[in-house]
Design a protein around this motif. Structure first.
Motif, short mmCIF file in Angstrom:
data_model
loop_
_atom_site.label_atom_id
_atom_site.label_comp_id
_atom_site.label_asym_id
_atom_site.label_seq_id
_atom_site.Cartn_x
_atom_site.Cartn_y
_atom_site.Cartn_z
N THR A 30 11.63 2.97 5.08
CA THR A 30 11.50 2.20 6.31
C THR A 30 10.55 2.94 7.25
N ALA A 31 9.83 2.16 8.03
CA ALA A 31 8.92 2.72 9.03
C ALA A 31 8.57 1.61 10.01
N THR A 32 7.96 1.98 11.10
CA THR A 32 7.50 1.01 12.09
C THR A 32 5.98 1.04 12.12
N THR A 33 5.39 -0.15 11.98
CA THR A 33 3.93 -0.24 12.02
C THR A 33 3.48 -0.40 13.47
N VAL A 34 2.24 -0.05 13.71
CA VAL A 34 1.67 -0.15 15.05
C VAL A 34 1.55 -1.62 15.46
N LYS A 35 1.13 -2.49 14.53
CA LYS A 35 0.85 -3.88 14.88
C LYS A 35 1.96 -4.86 14.52
N PHE A 36 2.70 -4.61 13.45
CA PHE A 36 3.60 -5.64 12.92
C PHE A 36 5.08 -5.32 12.98
N GLY A 37 5.47 -4.23 13.58
CA GLY A 37 6.89 -3.90 13.69
C GLY A 37 7.45 -3.17 12.48
N ARG A 38 8.72 -3.42 12.20
CA ARG A 38 9.45 -2.69 11.16
C ARG A 38 9.00 -3.10 9.76
N LEU A 39 8.95 -2.11 8.87
CA LEU A 39 8.52 -2.29 7.49
C LEU A 39 9.58 -1.71 6.57
N GLU A 40 9.94 -2.42 5.51
CA GLU A 40 10.88 -1.92 4.51
C GLU A 40 10.29 -2.13 3.13
N VAL A 41 10.37 -1.08 2.29
CA VAL A 41 9.87 -1.15 0.93
C VAL A 41 10.91 -0.52 0.02
N SER A 42 11.29 -1.23 -1.04
CA SER A 42 12.24 -0.69 -2.03
C SER A 42 11.46 -0.08 -3.18
N LEU A 43 11.90 1.09 -3.61
CA LEU A 43 11.29 1.78 -4.74
C LEU A 43 12.35 2.06 -5.79
N ASP B 57 0.82 -1.20 0.00
CA ASP B 57 0.00 0.00 0.00
C ASP B 57 0.86 1.26 0.00
N ILE B 58 1.93 1.25 0.76
CA ILE B 58 2.78 2.44 0.86
C ILE B 58 3.49 2.71 -0.46
N ALA B 59 4.00 1.65 -1.09
CA ALA B 59 4.66 1.82 -2.38
C ALA B 59 3.69 2.37 -3.41
N HIS B 60 2.47 1.87 -3.42
CA HIS B 60 1.47 2.37 -4.36
C HIS B 60 1.13 3.83 -4.09
N MET B 61 1.02 4.18 -2.81
CA MET B 61 0.70 5.55 -2.44
C MET B 61 1.79 6.51 -2.95
N ILE B 62 3.04 6.13 -2.78
CA ILE B 62 4.14 6.98 -3.23
C ILE B 62 4.16 7.08 -4.75
N ARG B 63 3.99 5.95 -5.43
CA ARG B 63 3.99 5.96 -6.90
C ARG B 63 2.85 6.80 -7.45
N GLU B 64 1.67 6.68 -6.86
CA GLU B 64 0.51 7.43 -7.33
C GLU B 64 0.64 8.93 -7.07
N SER B 65 1.42 9.31 -6.08
CA SER B 65 1.58 10.73 -5.77
C SER B 65 2.40 11.47 -6.84
N GLY B 66 3.22 10.74 -7.59
CA GLY B 66 4.06 11.37 -8.60
C GLY B 66 5.37 11.91 -8.05
N LEU B 67 5.55 11.84 -6.74
CA LEU B 67 6.76 12.38 -6.13
C LEU B 67 8.00 11.56 -6.48
#
Length: 72
Positions: free
Chosen positions: A59-72, A1-11
């Motif tokens: 990278t970020a920390t989720t409330v329920k699942f801990g650390r999150l990493e996404v490559s773009l 979801d985060i990767a899609h949000m960033i891609r859709e923003s155009g940033l």
């Protein structure tokens, strides 16, 4: 979801195309703020790091699942 949000923003396209380091940093900050707006993440934990030119690690920390990493 985060990767899609960033891609859709155009940033991401703007960031990759930008050559000025200050504008790149501004674009990264905008993306970090966008990621931080997701209520599933712990506020203040989003970070975007350039791994190689044109490749970024989110990278970020989720409330329920801990650390999150996404490559773009």
């Amino acid at each position: 979801d985060i990767a899609h949000m960033i891609r859709e923003s155009g940033l991401l396209v703007t960031l990759v195309a930008e050559r000025d380091r200050l504008r790149q940093r501004d674009c990264i900050q905008q993306m970090e703020l966008l990621v931080e707006a997701d209520e599933r993440l712990v506020p203040g934990t989003a970070q975007i790091i350039q791994q190689t030119p044109g490749q970024y690690l989110v990278t970020a920390t989720t409330v329920k699942f801990g650390r999150l990493e996404v490559s773009l």
